[in-house]
Design a protein around this motif. Structure first.
Motif, short mmCIF file in Angstrom:
data_model
loop_
_atom_site.label_atom_id
_atom_site.label_comp_id
_atom_site.label_asym_id
_atom_site.label_seq_id
_atom_site.Cartn_x
_atom_site.Cartn_y
_atom_site.Cartn_z
N SER A 116 0.96 -0.99 -0.02
CA SER A 116 0.04 0.09 0.02
C SER A 116 0.89 1.37 -0.11
O SER A 116 2.00 1.13 0.07
N HIS A 117 0.21 2.36 -0.11
CA HIS A 117 0.77 3.71 -0.01
C HIS A 117 1.53 3.92 1.26
O HIS A 117 2.34 5.08 1.46
N LYS A 118 1.13 3.32 2.44
CA LYS A 118 1.61 3.58 3.81
C LYS A 118 2.98 3.64 3.71
O LYS A 118 3.65 4.42 4.61
N GLN A 145 -1.79 -2.99 7.15
CA GLN A 145 -0.75 -2.56 6.00
C GLN A 145 0.12 -1.56 6.63
O GLN A 145 1.38 -1.57 6.55
N SER A 235 -1.72 7.58 9.52
CA SER A 235 -2.68 8.29 8.55
C SER A 235 -3.21 9.67 9.50
O SER A 235 -2.49 10.09 10.38
N CYS A 268 -10.23 6.73 -1.98
CA CYS A 268 -10.91 6.30 -1.10
C CYS A 268 -10.56 7.11 0.44
O CYS A 268 -9.57 7.52 0.29
N GLY A 270 -10.01 6.76 4.62
CA GLY A 270 -10.26 6.16 5.86
C GLY A 270 -9.95 7.18 6.93
O GLY A 270 -10.66 7.89 7.52
N GLY A 271 -8.60 7.63 6.96
CA GLY A 271 -8.16 8.70 7.70
C GLY A 271 -7.77 9.88 6.81
O GLY A 271 -7.54 10.96 7.45
N GLY A 272 -7.76 9.55 5.49
CA GLY A 272 -7.70 10.65 4.68
C GLY A 272 -6.16 10.86 3.94
O GLY A 272 -5.92 11.77 3.33
N SER A 273 -5.29 9.79 4.20
CA SER A 273 -3.89 10.23 3.75
C SER A 273 -3.60 10.14 2.40
O SER A 273 -2.93 10.85 1.65
N ASN A 274 -3.98 8.82 1.56
CA ASN A 274 -3.94 8.83 0.54
C ASN A 274 -4.60 9.80 -0.26
O ASN A 274 -3.95 10.18 -1.24
N LEU A 344 -11.07 1.00 6.30
CA LEU A 344 -11.58 2.34 6.44
C LEU A 344 -12.49 2.31 7.50
O LEU A 344 -13.47 3.18 7.45
N GLU A 390 -10.17 -1.67 0.41
CA GLU A 390 -10.25 -0.05 0.71
C GLU A 390 -10.09 0.69 -0.81
O GLU A 390 -10.81 1.38 -0.87
N THR A 419 -4.81 2.18 -3.84
CA THR A 419 -4.02 2.56 -3.00
C THR A 419 -3.12 1.03 -2.45
O THR A 419 -2.01 1.18 -2.05
C1 LIG Z 1 -4.85 2.36 5.24
C2 LIG Z 1 -5.27 2.21 3.79
C3 LIG Z 1 -6.06 2.95 3.10
C4 LIG Z 1 -6.80 4.04 4.13
O1 LIG Z 1 -5.94 4.79 4.63
P1 LIG Z 1 -5.94 6.50 4.15
O2 LIG Z 1 -5.31 7.21 5.24
O3 LIG Z 1 -7.43 6.99 4.22
O4 LIG Z 1 -5.25 6.48 2.94
C5 LIG Z 1 -6.65 2.74 2.01
N1 LIG Z 1 -5.99 1.92 1.14
C6 LIG Z 1 -5.28 1.02 1.63
C7 LIG Z 1 -4.55 0.01 0.69
C8 LIG Z 1 -4.70 1.04 3.07
O5 LIG Z 1 -3.80 0.38 3.40
#
Ligand SMILES: *Cc1c(COP(=O)(O)O)cnc(C)c1O
Length: 458
Positions: A116-118, A145, A235, A268, A270-274, A344, A390, A419
């Protein structure tokens, strides 16, 4: 700060096409995100207070509402080189399958081991911890993730990594846990007996399978009670959105190269980071009045912070040890229904995105999980990538927007954030295939019950 040179607006890429600066959208926001508050005094958290929990450099980034560009240290860019620039792909097969005149692009962030983007923020946070001479970091992970990404970053920099993993995921996703251990992290199911707050939660709710808010409380407690440790979060925070701006900067640089201007940008939330990262440079143009885009946040109908939450100060965690953040929130006690499988599931939302949404600069929609998994499978079958649940929220709305174009004949350009990959989410896919997945949507009464417990802040 005032003496710093003003950097002109453009995207600076290094010789490997990786951004040299993160872009801080707060610099261009007229209404800045509200400050974090000390939960005891209800006064804005000072840098000194924050530095008990977070690394110093990250505290500076958290509080920086002025500088538009923050240089990405060379060491972090070297790590980014292992998996960046990430691909921006034109979804020709999906377009053809849908029979739409729309052009669909996705930015794929699942092309690394953590899936993922994390990792974009994990390496930055681990780097600043190392630079400060710390021994290690603590964190929580839900689906796993973030914990995986942080474990990879810590292994690379030789930092200790303690992960509190929401118990239900710990049990359902044993392989995620094992991946983290490959990278040397210690993984504890939360709530646990290793912290005061964990013991308290276990005493009050015996048999609980845990929640993100609860795991955050445990990780923070361990960080503040062990010298040489700090807490890191994957996030929600301003600093995390800043790091994730590499997603949007690369996307914009690639589109600019081909002269493509998106009409709609979807992610998408969840906490908004991507989403915050993907939209950053586009939102910057919008805020400066240079261009306009439709920007859409997609959230689960079972955890609808933007579409049905309140814009208010709330606790970031269940144990109420973290600062208060002003955000769209369902209340810090809110836990999505047990049958929710799509991730999310955080109760709140990034203060930056919350402010932008409140100012009418972006839209939000919520989608039902069976519709999400249907879109995920359609996408997997034509584009090849097995998406994370997600990410599939964004796929759903990208498809819906493309189908609208089919009706109207409009040739819109849609960009969405893909993501991550879903290899560890096969229990969720299995539920979908076995028709055991329900679309639980909380009632207004239920949501009101949680909202009534929001802290009273002027
Ligand atoms: C953690 C995660 C998200 C949601 O987190 P955001 O902070 O909203 O980006 C979305 N997609 C994947 C694959 C994640 O691991």
């Amino acid at each position: 700060m005032g003496s710093e040179k003003k950097i002109p607006y453009k995207i600076y890429l290094d010789e490997t096409e990786i951004p040299q600066y993160w872009y801080n959208v707060r610099a261009d926001m007229k209404n800045k995100p509200a400050p974090l508050l000390n939960p005891g005094t209800l006064q804005p958290m000072t840098a000194e207070e924050l530095s008990g929990v977070f690394c110093e450099e990250l505290v500076a980034q958290e509080l920086d509402n002025e500088n538009a560009f923050i240089e990405i240290p060379k060491e972090i860019r070297n790590f980014y080189k292992m998996y960046r620039p990430s691909p921006l792909v034109r979804a020709y097969c999906l377009e053809e399958k849908l029979g739409t005149p729309a052009k669909i692009y996705y930015k794929f962030e699942g092309n690394n081991t953590s899936g993922s983007h994390k990792l974009n923020s994990a390496i930055a946070q681990a780097y600043y911890a190392k630079k400060q001479g710390l021994k290690g970091v603590t964190t929580e992970t839900g689906a796993g993730q973030w914990g995986t990404a942080l474990s990879m970053a810590c292994a690379y920099l030789e930092l200790d990594c303690k992960v509190y993993m929401v118990k239900v995921s710990y049990e359902q996703k044993p392989f995620r846990r094992e991946v983290m251990r490959v990278y040397g992290a210690s993984v504890t199911p939360s709530p646990s007996e290793t912290t005061q707050i964990g013991k308290k939660i276990l005493a009050e709710h015996p048999g609980t399978t845990g929640s993100l808010g609860c795991a955050i409380s445990e990780a923070v407690e361990v960080a503040v009670s062990n010298p040489g440790y700090r807490y890191v979060l994957g996030s929600v925070l301003n600093q995390v959105l800043l790091h994730q701006s590499v997603i949007g900067l690369e996307t914009k640089a690639a589109l600019d190269k081909y002269g493509v201007v998106p009409d709609i940008i979807i992610g998408c939330a969840g906490g908004g980071s991507n989403l915050g990262g993907l939209i950053a440079p586009f939102m910057g143009e919008k805020l400066r009045g240079e261009k306009d885009y439709r920007i859409i946040a997609v959230e689960p109908a079972s955890c609808p912070s933007f579409t049905r939450g309140k814009f208010a100060y709330d606790f970031a965690d269940t144990g109420m040890v973290c600062p208060l953040a002003k955000m769209y929130t369902l209340g810090s006690d809110f836990i999505p229904s047990a049958n929710h499988a799509g991730g999310l599931r955080y109760h709140g939302m990034s203060p930056v995105l919350s402010q932008l949404y409140d100012d009418g600069l972006m839209e939000a929609v919520s989608v039902k999980q069976t519709d999400v998994f249907e879109a995920a499978e359609l996408f997997a079958r034509v584009e090849g990538i097995l998406p994370a649940p997600e990410s599939s929220h964004a796929i759903r709305v990208a498809i819906d927007e493309a189908l609208k174009c089919k009706e109207t004949g409009e040739e819109k350009t849609i960009v969405f954030g893909l993501t991550g990959t879903g290899y560890f989410d096969m229990v969720a896919y299995e539920k979908f295939h076995e028709h055991q997945m329900e679309d639980y949507i909380p009632t207004d009464e239920e949501l009101a019950k949680y909202a009534a417990k929001l802290p009273k802040v002027e």
